[in-house]
Design an enzyme around this catalytic site. Structure first.
Site, PDB file in Angstrom:
ATOM      1  N   HIS A  72     -15.210 109.257  38.014  1.00 20.75           N
ATOM      2  CA  HIS A  72     -16.318 109.359  39.370  1.00 20.75           C
ATOM      3  C   HIS A  72     -16.690 110.389  39.717  1.00 20.75           C
ATOM      4  O   HIS A  72     -16.349 111.585  38.846  1.00 20.75           O
ATOM      5  CB  HIS A  72     -15.553 108.862  40.765  1.00 20.75           C
ATOM      6  CG  HIS A  72     -15.487 107.211  40.715  1.00 20.75           C
ATOM      7  ND1 HIS A  72     -14.795 106.848  41.754  1.00 20.75           N
ATOM      8  CD2 HIS A  72     -15.419 106.547  39.923  1.00 20.75           C
ATOM      9  CE1 HIS A  72     -14.826 105.543  41.515  1.00 20.75           C
ATOM     10  NE2 HIS A  72     -15.730 104.972  40.223  1.00 20.75           N
ATOM     11  N   GLU A  74     -16.422 113.165  42.047  1.00 15.19           N
ATOM     12  CA  GLU A  74     -15.744 113.859  42.894  1.00 15.19           C
ATOM     13  C   GLU A  74     -14.986 114.379  42.047  1.00 15.19           C
ATOM     14  O   GLU A  74     -14.341 115.666  41.178  1.00 15.19           O
ATOM     15  CB  GLU A  74     -15.111 113.194  44.152  1.00 15.19           C
ATOM     16  CG  GLU A  74     -16.270 112.560  44.967  1.00 15.19           C
ATOM     17  CD  GLU A  74     -16.172 111.122  44.341  1.00 15.19           C
ATOM     18  OE1 GLU A  74     -16.552 110.558  43.619  1.00 15.19           O
ATOM     19  OE2 GLU A  74     -15.957 110.347  44.972  1.00 15.19           O
ATOM     20  N   CYS A 100     -14.585 106.686  46.974  1.00 13.64           N
ATOM     21  CA  CYS A 100     -12.967 105.752  47.204  1.00 13.64           C
ATOM     22  C   CYS A 100     -11.460 106.309  47.333  1.00 13.64           C
ATOM     23  O   CYS A 100     -11.852 106.893  47.389  1.00 13.64           O
ATOM     24  CB  CYS A 100     -13.576 104.687  45.385  1.00 13.64           C
ATOM     25  SG  CYS A 100     -12.577 106.172  44.627  1.00 13.64           S
ATOM     26  N   CYS A 103      -9.903 108.966  44.329  1.00 17.66           N
ATOM     27  CA  CYS A 103     -11.094 110.155  44.391  1.00 17.66           C
ATOM     28  C   CYS A 103     -10.846 111.084  45.387  1.00 17.66           C
ATOM     29  O   CYS A 103     -10.388 112.024  46.059  1.00 17.66           O
ATOM     30  CB  CYS A 103     -12.591 109.381  44.600  1.00 17.66           C
ATOM     31  SG  CYS A 103     -12.946 109.539  42.656  1.00 17.66           S
TER      32      CYS A 103
END
Length: 146
Positions: A72, A74, A100, A103
């Protein structure tokens, strides 16, 4: 004459939107920008592990209706900072979608103190934990779109 420039939050979210255009998993284009004192420290987008094929080239690796081939945005921004020796403790992160749960835990442990996000992305646990940890969460409606 009124100041017609966008706010700093909108500016960095616009940058995150441009970063998202590099995403290599077409299921969701997400960009992240880590900032301290109005200076960009790191960026990241959702994409495959370095050296591995991209979803756009080889298809998705699906588990429970989610593509797990990508890292992801991040996480990639945090990893990029670490790889380059950039200290991000106390910084802010601008993300085109809220983090999420996995993350969010990384954001918290990396010492990021402010999360500005565009659209909400599926996990509301982040709100109560952010409040408990003193991490500011800011939803910027229409974020990333100039």
């Amino acid at each position: 004459m009124a100041d017609e420039r966008v706010s700093w939050d909108q500016y960095f979210m616009n940058v995150a939107d441009v970063v998202s255009s590099r995403s290599t998993c077409p299921r969701k284009f997400v960009g992240a920008v880590i900032v301290r004192e109005k200076t960009i420290l790191s960026t990241g987008y959702n994409g495959s592990i370095r050296g591995m094929p991209h979803c756009t080239d080889s298809g998705h690796m699906m588990e429970n209706d989610h593509c797990v081939a990508t890292i992801h945005a991040e996480s990639n921004a945090i990893l990029q900072a670490a790889k380059n020796g950039v200290m991000i403790d106390g910084a802010s992160i601008y993300i085109t979608a809220s983090p999420c749960w996995s993350c969010f835990k990384q954001v918290a442990n990396a010492g990021l103190r402010r999360v500005v996000y565009g659209e909400f992305y599926r996990d509301d646990r982040i709100f109560s934990v952010a409040e408990r940890l003193g991490i500011d969460l800011l939803h910027l409606p229409g974020a990333g779109k100039p």
